[in-house]
Each structure stands twice: as structure tokens, then as C-alpha cells.
Design an enzyme around this catalytic site. Structure first.
Site, PDB file in Angstrom:
ATOM      1  N   HIS A  40       0.854  -1.195   0.000  1.00  0.00           N
ATOM      2  CA  HIS A  40       0.000   0.000   0.000  1.00  0.00           C
ATOM      3  C   HIS A  40       0.892   1.248   0.000  1.00  0.00           C
ATOM      4  CE1 HIS A  40       1.043   0.157   4.242  1.00  0.00           C
ATOM      5  NE2 HIS A  40       0.507  -1.041   4.442  1.00  0.00           N
ATOM      6  N   GLY A  42       1.884   3.122   2.271  1.00  0.00           N
ATOM      7  CA  GLY A  42       2.908   3.139   3.315  1.00  0.00           C
ATOM      8  C   GLY A  42       4.182   2.466   2.845  1.00  0.00           C
ATOM      9  N   HIS A  43       4.034   1.319   2.205  1.00  0.00           N
ATOM     10  CA  HIS A  43       5.196   0.637   1.631  1.00  0.00           C
ATOM     11  C   HIS A  43       5.845   1.493   0.546  1.00  0.00           C
ATOM     12  CE1 HIS A  43       2.788  -2.985   3.005  1.00  0.00           C
ATOM     13  NE2 HIS A  43       3.949  -3.180   3.604  1.00  0.00           N
ATOM     14  N   GLN A  67       6.522 -15.391  12.645  1.00  0.00           N
ATOM     15  CA  GLN A  67       6.083 -14.265  13.476  1.00  0.00           C
ATOM     16  C   GLN A  67       4.580 -14.271  13.731  1.00  0.00           C
ATOM     17  OE1 GLN A  67       7.594 -11.446  10.404  1.00  0.00           O
ATOM     18  NE2 GLN A  67       5.758 -10.260  10.863  1.00  0.00           N
ATOM     19  N   GLN A 159       8.409  -2.679  16.834  1.00  0.00           N
ATOM     20  CA  GLN A 159       9.215  -3.502  15.934  1.00  0.00           C
ATOM     21  C   GLN A 159      10.491  -2.770  15.539  1.00  0.00           C
ATOM     22  OE1 GLN A 159       7.623  -6.007  12.508  1.00  0.00           O
ATOM     23  NE2 GLN A 159       8.311  -4.198  11.395  1.00  0.00           N
ATOM     24  N   SER A 191      -1.794  -3.381   5.703  1.00  0.00           N
ATOM     25  CA  SER A 191      -2.305  -4.458   4.854  1.00  0.00           C
ATOM     26  C   SER A 191      -3.550  -5.094   5.473  1.00  0.00           C
ATOM     27  CB  SER A 191      -1.223  -5.528   4.657  1.00  0.00           C
ATOM     28  OG  SER A 191      -0.102  -4.978   4.003  1.00  0.00           O
TER      29      SER A 191
END
Length: 281
Positions: A40, A42-43, A67, A159, A191
Site C-alpha cells: 500500500h 505506506g510501503h 512471526q 518492531q 495491509s
């Protein structure tokens, strides 16, 4: 299929480690954007920053099973490889690495990773083994790729905090924090948002705006942060019928609970329907 073939001719799509080694062997200023796909805006922002700061950019698409502490969550994670490749082609990404699980985890000699007890707060407290899985896979990627910089989003601040501390201690790679990208209704792009219906999206917008207002109130009166946060947690739970895992204020230096001085963030994790969402402000 025809479009995918065209992409392969114009963009280096890599699936095998042996081909990865050949492709990036001489790259010394490589930017790395690790993703799980379902890309999206952001990526896209991470990739654009990488392209500005590094000579070449490599994007990985790998839904990391290690994860996920919930098998159903892993199974339902949104995937759309063809659309992802179209986005990466438009952004003129140099390398796209799409390994299999066996490719990434075939090296059994790597030491098991654990995080300190003091770091087991927020998501680390509620998602057992999650960050161990994140650090494990990123450590493997860094060993394979040896990037100059890894680019991570601020939405996943915990993270970033753990990855920066772990990776920069063991490798020459730097970890760079990129600002959270939000939609016009102030929702943080994720996502997982694709798993929400229109009603949930509307509710998420209202929740986000209430949390942004809460952060402003706490910033003006830090001594009352606990009372303001507890009150907001009760209100949000009743108004939107959501399950809140945590709503906490933490400083950005060591993620400690002392926010009397210096920068801090309001962290939240909650379930909207069956979808688990996180954010920070």
C-alpha cells in the site's frame, strides 16, 4: 501472465538465494525494504525514501510464518502478488526477492533468538514469540543481503525499536525509521485494513481520531496520563464494542512507562471484529 513476463524482463525478480548472490554481489549501497506483500502507500513511501538515500533498492515479499502466533491469522493474511509486482514496477524498484520458506529457513545453524524480559511489553507481551520471529527472519535477510540501510515504518514502532537494537549491534546495517502514512480519514495504512468492511473502516476512523485527541490531552497533562488513558479505554470499549489488548503510554527511548519528561507515544492494540490492529500516536 503476459504482464508478469514483461515485468520479469524489466525488473530483477529473484526467487533463489544463488541468484540473489549473483545479482547483488557488487552492491555496496543497497537499501532494503522488507515486506509481507499486499503493498500500500505506506510501503511505497518506504521504497521512495530508500531510492533517495541508497544507490539501489531491494524489496522482499515474504509472509513469515515464524512471526504469527495464530495459524488462522497466517492463513488469512492478505496476499496479492500480481498487484504487488505492478506497484514495484511502477516505482522502478531494482530488485524484488520472493523466497520460499525453505530458502529462508534452510540454515539451521543460526542461534535461537530471544528478547529481554524488560522488552516484553505491548505486543511482545500479547503475541508470544512474535518479535523473536521478526528478528529471526530479518537477521537471516541481513546475512543474505548485507544492505546498507533497512527501512521500517513508524506504525510498528516497537518492531523498529527492537530491530534497530538487534540488527545494529550485530551487523553494519543501519535501521531507518519512516513516518506513518495515514489516509484522509487519519487511519494508519496497513495491509490488514483490507480485511475490514466499510462499517469497520468508519469505526476505525472514529477510534483513531479519538486516540489522536487523547494523545493531545495527555501531552498537556502528563501527570494525569494514567487516569485519562483508563477512562478512554472504558469509553472506546463501550462505544465501539471492541476488545482492547492494551492502551498505554511509553517513552520512545526505552519503551519504559515513565513519560514525565521527553518524547513519548500512546500505543494501542485492539480487535475490530476478528482483525487485530495496532497504532501509535
Amino acid at each position: 501472465m503476459f504482464y508478469l513476463l514483461i515485468l520479469l524482463l524489466q525488473m530483477k525478480l529473484i526467487k533463489e538465494i544463488i541468484d540473489l548472490n549473483k545479482a547483488i554481489n557488487k552492491e555496496t549501497r543497497l537499501g532494503f525494504v522488507p515486506t509481507m506483500g499486499s503493498l500500500h502507500k505506506g510501503h511505497e513511501a518506504l521504497i521512495k525514501i530508500s531510492k533517495k538515500k541508497c544507490k539501489k533498492t531491494l524489496v522482499s515479499i515474504f509472509v513469515n510464518p515464524k512471526q504469527f502466533n495464530n495459524k488462522e491469522d497466517y492463513k488469512n493474511y492478505p496476499r496479492n502478488l500480481n498487484n504487488d509486482l505492478k506497484i514495484l514496477k511502477r516505482l522502478k524498484v531494482d530488485y524484488v526477492f520472493i523466497p520460499t520458506i525453505d530458502q529462508i529457513y534452510k540454515n539451521k545453524k543460526l542461534t535461537k533468538i530471544s528478547i529481554k524480559k524488560s522488552d516484553k511489553v505491548l505486543c511482545a507481551n500479547f503475541r508470544k514469540g512474535h518479535f523473536e520471529g521478526v528478528l529471526n527472519v530479518l537477521n537471516r535477510f541481513v546475512i543474505l543481503i548485507a544492505p546498507k540501510i533497512i527501512f521500517l515504518g513508524e506504525k510498528d514502532y516497537q518492531q523498529f525499536f527492537l530491530v534497530k537494537k538487534f540488527i545494529e549491534k550485530r551487523h553494519k546495517t543501519k535501521v531507518y525509521l519512516c513516518k506513518t502514512i495515514r489516509s484522509s480519514n487519519r487511519i494508519a495504512l496497513s495491509s490488514r485494513n483490507r480485511l475490514l468492511n466499510k462499517t469497520n473502516i468508519q469505526a476505525l476512523s472514529l477510534i483513531t481520531n479519538k486516540l489522536l485527541d487523547l494523545k493531545k490531552k495527555i501531552y498537556k497533562n502528563r501527570s494525569e496520563s494514567e487516569a485519562l488513558t483508563n477512562s478512554a479505554k472504558i469509553e472506546l470499549t463501550k462505544l465501539f464494542n471492541i476488545k482492547i489488548e492494551y492502551l498505554e503510554n511509553r517513552n520512545t527511548i526505552d519503551l519504559g512507562s515513565n513519560i514525565s519528561n521527553g518524547p513519548f507515544k500512546l500505543f494501542v492494540a485492539f480487535y475490530l471484529g476478528k482483525v487485530r490492529l495496532i497504532d501509535n500516536f
